[in-house]
Write an enzyme that holds these catalytic residues in place. Structure first.
Site, PDB file in Angstrom:
ATOM      1  N   HIS A 103       0.826  -1.206   0.000  1.00  0.00           N
ATOM      2  CA  HIS A 103       0.000   0.000   0.000  1.00  0.00           C
ATOM      3  C   HIS A 103       0.864   1.261   0.000  1.00  0.00           C
ATOM      4  CE1 HIS A 103      -3.647  -2.308   1.140  1.00  0.00           C
ATOM      5  NE2 HIS A 103      -4.274  -1.249   0.677  1.00  0.00           N
ATOM      6  N   GLY A 136       0.491  -5.209   1.327  1.00  0.00           N
ATOM      7  CA  GLY A 136      -0.597  -5.560   0.436  1.00  0.00           C
ATOM      8  C   GLY A 136      -0.138  -6.185  -0.869  1.00  0.00           C
ATOM      9  N   TYR A 160      -6.630  -5.059   8.670  1.00  0.00           N
ATOM     10  CA  TYR A 160      -6.859  -5.761   7.398  1.00  0.00           C
ATOM     11  C   TYR A 160      -8.314  -6.191   7.327  1.00  0.00           C
ATOM     12  CZ  TYR A 160      -4.208  -7.502   3.410  1.00  0.00           C
ATOM     13  OH  TYR A 160      -3.669  -7.664   2.163  1.00  0.00           O
TER      14      TYR A 160
END
Length: 259
Positions: free
Chosen positions: A64, A108, A138
């Protein structure tokens, strides 16, 4: 497609993540370029796709883009989050996608790679899933994808410890298909792609969809879903969530207080 490079030849498409200045972080812009590239390959009726980073990369993707995580009490990982969009696009793409992994995989980006149909990695690669290290809650879809791919116990260790996993352990756990010497990586991935491309594209597309449906056939009750969402909300509303992101940008270990 400024942040990815696209090529296709002989029924094989190749998408190269190409934003080295930001370690191929999964920003909204990069994910849009990635999904646009897959859409173009679908129009070209490719029979297999290779997803990779540039040759010589030390980091496949840093996961991310932390600068895009909200700090205003909004859920950071919703259905429309760029990573969720990328994963769904991979899952619904009608041809197999091979992740050719050179360089370490963080956060991610682990789910992005594990969502691919086949994973061929260099033997020195590591995978680290780090939401617990930075205080990011998450979401259900992400955890479910990890469990389906890696099994409950491996998933728990990776999520709880948030430490790099050597690729050999993931091969032994049948999560990664193969780990090969770096000088053989492109040859192995390309050979496999060529083998797939010579088979019936209609049958392979059907098989991919059948496997997707069978692997996701366990549904959560509305009550369970709402309870988990409530737990997640308490995390992204917490001081620890703010602390995790602040510590990341200050390049120091976060001090979590559990509140």
């Amino acid at each position: 497609m400024g942040l990815v490079e696209l090529a296709f030849s002989d029924w094989i498409g190749t998408i190269t993540l190409n934003n080295p200045k930001k370690l191929n972080a999964l920003s909204e812009e990069l994910i849009k370029d990635f999904c646009d590239a897959l859409e173009e390959l679908k129009r070209q009726s490719v029979r297999v796709v290779i997803l990779r980073a540039p040759a010589g990369s030390k980091i496949f993707s840093a996961g991310h883009d932390m600068r895009e995580l909200p700090l205003d009490g909004r859920d950071p990982l919703t259905y429309t989050d760029p990573l969720r969009l990328a994963v769904r696009t991979i899952e619904y793409f009608p041809a197999p996608i091979i992740a050719m992994v050179e360089g370490s995989v963080w956060g991610g980006a682990c789910e992005l790679v594990l969502s691919c149909d086949i994973i061929i990695a260099a033997e020195d690669v590591t995978f680290a899933i780090t939401p617990a290290k930075i205080g990011v809650p998450y979401n259900i879809s992400g955890v479910q994808n990890l469990i389906i791919t890696g099994g409950t116990h491996i998933c728990k260790e990776m999520l709880f410890a948030a430490q790099p996993f050597p690729v050999k352990r993931l091969v032994d756990a049948e999560i990664v298909n193969r780990a090969v010497p770096i000088d053989q990586l492109e040859t192995v991935a390309q050979t496999l792609a060529e083998q797939i491309s010579k088979n019936s594209p209609l049958v392979i597309s059907l098989l991919k969809e059948e496997i997707r449906l069978l692997s996701t056939s366990h549904n959560l009750s509305p009550e369970t879903f709402e309870r988990v969402q409530s737990m997640r909300r308490s995390v992204y509303d917490s001081d620890d969530y703010q602390e995790g992101i602040k510590a990341f940008f200050e390049k120091r270990p976060p001090i979590f207080k559990g509140k």
